[in-house]
Write a protein that holds these residues in place. Structure first.
Motif, short mmCIF file in Angstrom:
data_model
loop_
_atom_site.label_atom_id
_atom_site.label_comp_id
_atom_site.label_asym_id
_atom_site.label_seq_id
_atom_site.Cartn_x
_atom_site.Cartn_y
_atom_site.Cartn_z
N GLY A 1 59.80 -81.23 157.19
CA GLY A 1 58.75 -80.75 156.25
C GLY A 1 57.61 -80.19 157.08
N LEU A 2 57.60 -79.92 158.31
CA LEU A 2 56.52 -79.18 158.93
C LEU A 2 56.18 -77.71 158.61
CD1 LEU A 2 57.14 -80.87 162.56
CD2 LEU A 2 55.41 -81.43 160.92
N PRO A 3 54.93 -77.37 158.53
CA PRO A 3 54.62 -76.02 158.51
C PRO A 3 55.27 -75.34 159.73
CG PRO A 3 52.64 -77.09 158.62
CD PRO A 3 53.72 -78.21 158.55
N GLU A 4 55.34 -73.90 159.50
CA GLU A 4 56.08 -73.11 160.82
C GLU A 4 55.53 -73.37 162.10
OE1 GLU A 4 57.77 -68.73 161.49
OE2 GLU A 4 55.59 -68.82 160.73
N ASP A 5 54.38 -73.24 162.44
CA ASP A 5 53.61 -73.53 163.76
C ASP A 5 53.97 -74.61 164.30
OD1 ASP A 5 52.64 -70.97 163.67
OD2 ASP A 5 50.39 -71.28 163.57
N VAL B 1 65.79 -72.93 166.15
CA VAL B 1 65.06 -72.04 166.69
C VAL B 1 65.80 -70.61 165.60
CG1 VAL B 1 65.66 -70.29 168.59
CG2 VAL B 1 65.04 -72.44 168.89
N ASP B 2 67.03 -70.69 165.25
CA ASP B 2 67.41 -69.77 164.33
C ASP B 2 66.90 -69.72 163.04
OD1 ASP B 2 69.47 -68.85 166.24
OD2 ASP B 2 71.22 -70.37 165.40
N VAL B 3 66.78 -70.94 162.52
CA VAL B 3 65.89 -70.90 161.12
C VAL B 3 64.58 -70.46 161.26
CG1 VAL B 3 64.94 -72.44 159.50
CG2 VAL B 3 67.17 -72.86 160.39
N ILE B 4 63.92 -70.58 162.34
CA ILE B 4 62.63 -70.02 162.41
C ILE B 4 62.35 -68.72 162.64
CG2 ILE B 4 60.71 -70.19 164.05
CD1 ILE B 4 61.32 -73.20 164.54
N ARG B 5 63.46 -68.31 163.35
CA ARG B 5 63.41 -66.77 163.82
C ARG B 5 64.02 -65.81 162.32
NH1 ARG B 5 67.08 -65.34 168.20
NH2 ARG B 5 65.94 -63.28 168.14
N ALA B 6 64.80 -66.47 161.68
CA ALA B 6 65.12 -66.02 160.34
C ALA B 6 64.22 -65.96 159.07
CB ALA B 6 66.47 -66.56 159.88
N GLY B 7 62.98 -66.61 159.49
CA GLY B 7 62.04 -66.86 158.58
C GLY B 7 62.57 -67.77 157.59
N ALA B 8 63.42 -68.67 157.80
CA ALA B 8 64.16 -69.38 156.48
C ALA B 8 63.89 -70.74 156.61
CB ALA B 8 65.52 -68.99 156.75
#
Length: 176
Positions: free
Chosen positions: A65-69, A120-127
């Motif tokens: 549930g964390l925000p992106e940063d 890493v993939d989820v973050i990089r994909a903005g997903a």
């Protein structure tokens, strides 16, 4: 697939604030569960290893549930603590893919690093909005929303069916 595995792993443990049963009570159950998810490499053989996996579940739940940063920071911590060293490997029925820990690393470290690599993939994909918690009233299972329109709300259990039945009954009651 790894994030589906991570969600399923977390969902084997006690639900937040409840006395939910433990689906991985011992090493044998953990090994059986790993076979079901086609984990390769060394399997756990001690209760200490099973305990380490059980202790990892709340950490993964919190990450969900964390925000992106904050998610980036938590992901980097998983990779750093597991001493990730990504390498391409091919074995069994699996073509080239990445392993970031040796097959003989402790299973909790291997799981943590695999989750970190998938994040890493989820973050990089903005997903990161695809990492969700079931919207069922009495359920806090983790889900991965792989729907095209990112509209999945419920886990694979009965939560969606219960919500649909409740909505149907409410519509019928409103019609009378």
């Amino acid at each position: 697939m790894t994030l589906m595995h991570a969600a399923a792993l977390v969902n084997t443990g006690p639900a937040l604030g409840s006395e939910h049963r433990e689906d991985l009570p011992d090493v044998a159950a953990l090994v059986e569960w790993m076979h079901g998810w086609q984990w390769t490499g060394r399997h756990p053989s001690t209760e200490a290893e099973a305990d380490a996996v059980r202790r990892l579940r709340p950490r993964i739940r919190q990450i969900w549930g964390l925000p992106e940063d904050d998610l980036v920071e938590a992901t980097n911590a998983l990779l750093r603590e597991g001493r990730a060293l990504p390498q391409l490997v091919r074995h069994g029925d699996f073509d080239w893919h990445i392993h970031a820990t040796p097959d003989d690393a402790p299973i909790a470290d291997r799981i943590a690093v695999e989750v970190g690599m998938a994040l890493v993939d989820v973050i990089r994909a903005g997903a990161i909005d695809r990492l969700k918690v079931c919207a069922g009233d009495d359920c806090d299972d983790l889900i991965i929303d792989l729907s095209k329109n990112r509209s999945r709300k419920f886990c694979d259990g009965t939560c969606g069916t219960r919500a649909n039945v409740a909505a149907y009954r409410a519509r019928k009651a409103a019609d009378t």
